[in-house]
Scaffold this motif. Structure first.
Motif, short mmCIF file in Angstrom:
data_model
loop_
_atom_site.label_atom_id
_atom_site.label_comp_id
_atom_site.label_asym_id
_atom_site.label_seq_id
_atom_site.Cartn_x
_atom_site.Cartn_y
_atom_site.Cartn_z
N THR A 124 -3.86 -4.47 -2.69
CA THR A 124 -2.39 -4.48 -2.68
C THR A 124 -1.85 -5.80 -2.15
O THR A 124 -2.57 -6.60 -1.56
N ARG B 144 0.79 -1.23 0.00
CA ARG B 144 0.00 0.00 0.00
C ARG B 144 0.83 1.28 0.00
O ARG B 144 0.47 2.24 -0.71
N ALA C 163 1.80 1.90 -3.58
CA ALA C 163 0.61 2.08 -4.41
C ALA C 163 -0.01 3.45 -4.16
O ALA C 163 -0.43 4.14 -5.10
#
Length: 249
Positions: free
Chosen positions: A152, A132, A135
């Motif tokens: 994720t 995460r 991302a």
């Protein structure tokens, strides 16, 4: 209007043509599809393994493109990297985050297609094996809130090529729209594990090979690039899949 009897009979006996399904969602891979972060990953892997006295090069790194980070970490442990899986994943991810903060290389046509799909009301989800923090770094750099949510690598038990990441995305999408199915979605992927994961989840898949060539497979669509692609192109892939399978959605 008069219709000859034989023509009317033929019309009744002709097989029904499945209606083209509505494109409800597009599931986006990140590394290599939305952004060209693979060089950052490769450099981080070589640096880490070399620092622990092992050998890792671009060819070996390329063979791991698209796999779950835990898988890569376990391989590195076997090569002498004396760190936990968590420590390896963190070190690699942090190096890539440093790279994208210096320069974020978008893949050609990706942002334009993403904005176009969003503008047509298509729900977009990021399905990535990166964790995460990375991302979110990428998503926050976009011009708008195009992604409804992220799936994720740290959110799933089984990473690509297992279908769990895509099945998870579909399950979450269905919370707001129970009529949504895998057959009303399209996945965009660049890697062999990513394509395998999407197809195992029964999601119509477009492969956009980048670092690693994709083997020929008539069960998916292959594009050389996302540049110039639009909503209509993605919707056409979904319609063609429906025609090929004979399943009306």
């Amino acid at each position: 209007m008069y219709v000859p009897a034989d023509q009317a009979l033929q019309s009744r006996l002709a097989p029904a043509v499945p209606a083209a399904p509505e494109l409800k969602a597009v599931l986006w891979d990140m590394d290599g599809t939305l952004v060209d972060t693979e060089p950052y990953w490769i450099a981080a892997e070589i640096e880490l393994v070399t620092a622990h006295g092992g050998h890792w090069d671009e060819e070996l790194a390329t063979s791991m493109v698209g796999n779950a980070l835990d898988t890569t970490a376990e391989i590195f442990q076997g090569m002498g990297v004396d760190l936990s899986v968590r420590e390896i994943v963190d070190q690699l991810s942090n190096r890539v985050i440093d790279g994208v903060r210096r320069k974020l290389p978008w893949r050609p046509g990706a942002r334009e297609l993403l904005a176009g799909l969003h503008g047509r009301g298509v729900r977009c989800v990021l399905v990535t094996m990166s964790e995460r923090p990375l991302a979110e770094e990428i998503v926050n750099a976009l011009d708008g809130p195009y992604f409804e949510f992220l799936v994720t690598g740290d959110q799933v038990k089984n990473g690509k090529p297992h279908p769990e990441p895509y099945l998870t995305a579909i399950e979450l999408l269905r919370e707001a729209d129970p009529t949504l199915t895998a057959e009303t979605c399209v996945a965009l992927e660049d890697s062999i594990p990513g394509v395998a994961a999407a197809m195992a989840a029964d999601v119509p898949t477009i492969g956009i090979p980048h670092v690693v060539p994709l083997p020929e497979d008539p069960a998916r669509t292959t594009w050389a690039t996302l540049a110039g692609r639009t909503y209509d192109d993605v919707a056409a892939v979904l319609a063609a899949r429906s025609m090929a399978t004979g399943v009306a959605v």
